[in-house]
Every structure is written in C-alpha cells, then in structure tokens.
Design an enzyme around this catalytic site. Structure first.
Site, PDB file in Angstrom:
ATOM      1  N   THR A 132       0.825  -1.208   0.000  1.00 29.62           N
ATOM      2  CA  THR A 132       0.000   0.000   0.000  1.00 29.62           C
ATOM      3  C   THR A 132       0.859   1.258   0.000  1.00 29.62           C
ATOM      4  O   THR A 132       2.008   1.239   0.476  1.00 29.62           O
ATOM      5  CB  THR A 132      -0.902   0.009   1.255  1.00 29.62           C
ATOM      6  OG1 THR A 132      -1.549   1.265   1.378  1.00 29.62           O
ATOM      7  CG2 THR A 132      -0.084  -0.225   2.523  1.00 29.62           C
ATOM      8  N   ASP A 133       0.283   2.368  -0.488  1.00 27.18           N
ATOM      9  CA  ASP A 133       0.996   3.640  -0.402  1.00 27.18           C
ATOM     10  C   ASP A 133       1.014   4.194   1.016  1.00 27.18           C
ATOM     11  O   ASP A 133       1.756   5.138   1.313  1.00 27.18           O
ATOM     12  CB  ASP A 133       0.405   4.666  -1.363  1.00 27.18           C
ATOM     13  CG  ASP A 133      -1.080   4.953  -1.150  1.00 27.18           C
ATOM     14  OD1 ASP A 133      -1.693   4.360  -0.233  1.00 27.18           O
ATOM     15  OD2 ASP A 133      -1.640   5.762  -1.918  1.00 27.18           O
ATOM     16  N   GLU A 134       0.225   3.593   1.915  1.00 27.87           N
ATOM     17  CA  GLU A 134       0.183   4.085   3.300  1.00 27.87           C
ATOM     18  C   GLU A 134       1.501   3.920   4.040  1.00 27.87           C
ATOM     19  O   GLU A 134       1.720   4.557   5.074  1.00 27.87           O
ATOM     20  CB  GLU A 134      -0.924   3.375   4.075  1.00 27.87           C
ATOM     21  CG  GLU A 134      -2.303   3.743   3.610  1.00 27.87           C
ATOM     22  CD  GLU A 134      -3.375   3.205   4.542  1.00 27.87           C
ATOM     23  OE1 GLU A 134      -3.328   3.507   5.736  1.00 27.87           O
ATOM     24  OE2 GLU A 134      -4.250   2.491   4.048  1.00 27.87           O
ATOM     25  N   TYR A 157      -1.667  -0.671  10.923  1.00 26.38           N
ATOM     26  CA  TYR A 157      -1.786  -1.339   9.620  1.00 26.38           C
ATOM     27  C   TYR A 157      -0.614  -0.963   8.717  1.00 26.38           C
ATOM     28  O   TYR A 157       0.073  -1.830   8.166  1.00 26.38           O
ATOM     29  CB  TYR A 157      -3.099  -0.968   8.937  1.00 26.38           C
ATOM     30  CG  TYR A 157      -3.099  -1.254   7.461  1.00 26.38           C
ATOM     31  CD1 TYR A 157      -2.959  -2.557   6.988  1.00 26.38           C
ATOM     32  CD2 TYR A 157      -3.233  -0.223   6.524  1.00 26.38           C
ATOM     33  CE1 TYR A 157      -2.938  -2.821   5.619  1.00 26.38           C
ATOM     34  CE2 TYR A 157      -3.216  -0.489   5.165  1.00 26.38           C
ATOM     35  CZ  TYR A 157      -3.072  -1.785   4.720  1.00 26.38           C
ATOM     36  OH  TYR A 157      -3.049  -2.055   3.376  1.00 26.38           O
ATOM     37  N   LYS A 161       2.472  -3.353   7.171  1.00 21.37           N
ATOM     38  CA  LYS A 161       2.750  -3.508   5.748  1.00 21.37           C
ATOM     39  C   LYS A 161       4.157  -3.025   5.411  1.00 21.37           C
ATOM     40  O   LYS A 161       4.838  -3.612   4.555  1.00 21.37           O
ATOM     41  CB  LYS A 161       1.713  -2.751   4.923  1.00 21.37           C
ATOM     42  CG  LYS A 161       0.329  -3.377   4.937  1.00 21.37           C
ATOM     43  CD  LYS A 161       0.321  -4.803   4.364  1.00 21.37           C
ATOM     44  CE  LYS A 161       0.587  -4.832   2.878  1.00 21.37           C
ATOM     45  NZ  LYS A 161       0.519  -6.211   2.335  1.00 21.37           N
TER      46      LYS A 161
END
Length: 348
Positions: A132-134, A157, A161
């Site tokens: 993810t870009d998060e 989260y 990741k």
C-alpha cells in the site's frame, strides 16, 4: 502457467483471480477465509474449472509448503493481509501476525520452493508482494509518492505492511528470491467488504442510515478501480524483472467529503423513488480517528513507462458501476453480516 494468489477470496484478490482465469491461467487461491472472504465470492471462484481453493493460514509453514508441493506454482501474488486501519487501531496484534509473520512464512517457504526449480521455470518464477501507499505516511498539499519515497507509516496497519515490504526486499537481496514489490493507492469496486468507505456509504445510504465522515472530511485519497489494479498486478507478474518496484495509482484524487457527496448524487439518480433522497442529508461528521493521514497520491509513471500500464476507469463511471453492483447483489451484502455495517468504515 499456474498462479498462486494469497488472499484470492478477498476484494482485490478475487478481482485478480477472475481476470487471470479469463486470460486462461490456472489459479490456486490460498486463503484463510476470514470475515472478509465472502461465501458468495468463494462460490463464484469455485465455479471455474481452472480454479482451486486451498483454505489455509499463511502463518502455517507446513500448510504453505504442502500447497507449493501440490500445485507447483509458477508465480505467487501475495495479497493476503489484514487491511482495515480502524481494526488495526483496535486490534493491532492480528495485523502483526498476518502481515508480518505471515509474509515471513510465505517468503521463506517460497524461497525453499524456488530453489528446487531449474531452467526456465526457475528463471521465470516471480514473487509479487502487494502493498500500500500508506507505508509512506502522509503527503502535504502537493506532490506524489514514488518508488523512492521514504517510509513513514502512521497506523498499526501501515507499520505492519511496511515491515512486510522490508522483508520482501531483504529476501530478494539476501537470498536472490525474484521478488517484485507494488504499492497501490485506495481501491474501490465490486465485492469490497462493507467496512470500507465506499461500500459502507452505499449500503448505509440505501438503508437511510447516517453517512459518518471523520473530522472535517478533507482527507484526500487517490482512488483506483479494482479492475485496473488487478490488470496492473497481472501485467507486473507477466513482465516485471526481479527486484523491481512499482507504484500503482488511479490518478483520481478526491477528499472524503467530495467523494461521499458524489456517491450521494449518483445514488439519487440510481434510486429516484428512495424516500431518503437527497442522500446528502444523511452525511454526519464524527470525531477524527488517531493518526489519520491527510493525503495520499501515487505517481504511476514508472509502471506506465516500463510496462505500458495506466489506469483506465473514470472515477464517476467506476463509482456508478460499483453502486450498480451493490444494488444488484443484496445476497452478497447480506452474507457479510450486520457487524460490517456497524463500523465507521472510513477511507484508509
């Protein structure tokens, strides 16, 4: 060619599986079948003769090794993950278990399996790690995340990741495992579990329930139609070189309030007889969540330049298709359970 898709019964995973099957691939889904794996989706996948479902936990090395031995995959697309930020705030341990320990187990067992291959099968094997870009944290008012952005995760989260990304990179550098990393922006589309922003807003609005928006509603996300993401992942699996990395974005930034009001307007048109029209009247602002990133945006120029991929879906068209799907599939929504609709379900 046989593709092994972890999390293939979930939202993005099922889109990947269905596209791969349509292209004539043999697909094995490795999925624990948690709350996010809708029974209706599992049934849809299992109607395809070229699909096999293996119900197993990626944290179980014995099960993973047996699945590799039984199906002899040519490529692995690793999508299995706990992915909802709200849940990670409430129960971070599950995210550490699945996203970090599970990725470690899968990478390690894939390494041992890959080392048994030879010739073209060994050369062409790929482990696609989907992230993810998060992991990069929050952007300011301008700019985009790229493959070279620094990591700065702000939620449990995102941190889990980020850790799995680092493991995947290390398994490539240290052991030579042919890993490819991808980092995507926010996905939307059919078969998304209703704790996430778009399906929750759709289903709440249909039922005349409040449409809760965190804070001032100005948090910005780059929205990627799930079919475009699935196409990107299969393009990467077929063409990317070991050690490469790609951002996958939708080139469609919207703040949460604008997105929800757009959904309301589309629902007004789709449901002209609804007694809840105009649906905008259901919008309700709620207290912001801890560590809520202000803005994400992904620069997909590298994957476009090197592999020829770009997003195709227009946001309004994609949202209209998504609304139409949820309206046409009440049984799928019912199978999610009432608990899904009680969460605030804000954009990640």
């Amino acid at each position: 060619m046989t593709l092994l898709v972890t999390g293939g019964a979930g939202f993005i995973g099922s889109a990947v599986v269905l596209q791969a099957l349509a292209k004539g691939e043999t697909v094995v889904t490795l999925d624990k079948l948690t709350y996010a794996a809708n029974p209706e989706t599992v049934g849809l996948l299992n109607r395809h003769p070229a699909h096999r479902l293996e119900q197993a936990d990626i944290c179980d090395p014995v099960a993973v090794t047996a699945i590799f031995a039984r199906h002899q995959p040519d490529k692995i697309l690793h999508l299995a993950a706990e992915s909802h930020v709200d849940r990670s705030i409430d129960h971070p341990g599950a995210f550490v278990d699945t996203n970090i320990t599970g990725s470690f187990v899968l990478l390690n067992e894939a390494r041992h399996y890959w080392q048994t291959l030879s010739g073209a099968r060994r050369d062409n094997f790929r482990f696609i790690h989907v992230s993810t870009d998060e992991v990069f944290g929050s952007l300011g008012a301008t700019g985009h995340f790229s493959e070279d952005s620094a990591y700065a995760p702000n939620s449990p989260y995102a941190a889990s990741k980020a850790a799995s990304d680092h493991l995947a990179r290390a398994w490539h550098v240290t052991y030579g495992l042919p890993v490819v990393l991808t980092n995507c922006s926010n996905n939307y589309g059919p078969r998304q579990f209703p704790e996430k922003l778009i399906p929750l807003m759709i289903l709440n609005a249909i039922a005349g329930k409040a449409l809760p928006i965190y804070g001032d509603g100005k948090n910005v996300r780059d929205w990627l139609f799930v079919e475009d993401h699935a196409d990107a992942l299969l393009t990467v699996a077929a063409n990317a070189l070991p050690g490469s990395r790609y951002m996958i974005g939708g080139a469609t930034e919207r703040d949460n309030l604008d997105l929800v009001t757009t959904l309301c307007d589309l629902l007004d048109a789709a449901l002209p007889d609804s007694r809840f029209r105009p649906h905008r009247q259901l919008i309700a602002f709620v207290a912001d969540r801890p560590g809520h990133d202000r803005r994400y945006a992904a620069d997909f120029s590298r994957i476009h330049r090197e592999l020829g991929w770009r997003p195709r879906a227009d946001l309004n068209d994609g949202l209209a298709k998504t609304i139409a799907w949820y309206l046409a599939n009440p049984d799928w929504c019912a199978a999610c359970g009432e608990g899904a609709l009680r969460r605030q379900g804000q954009a990640r």
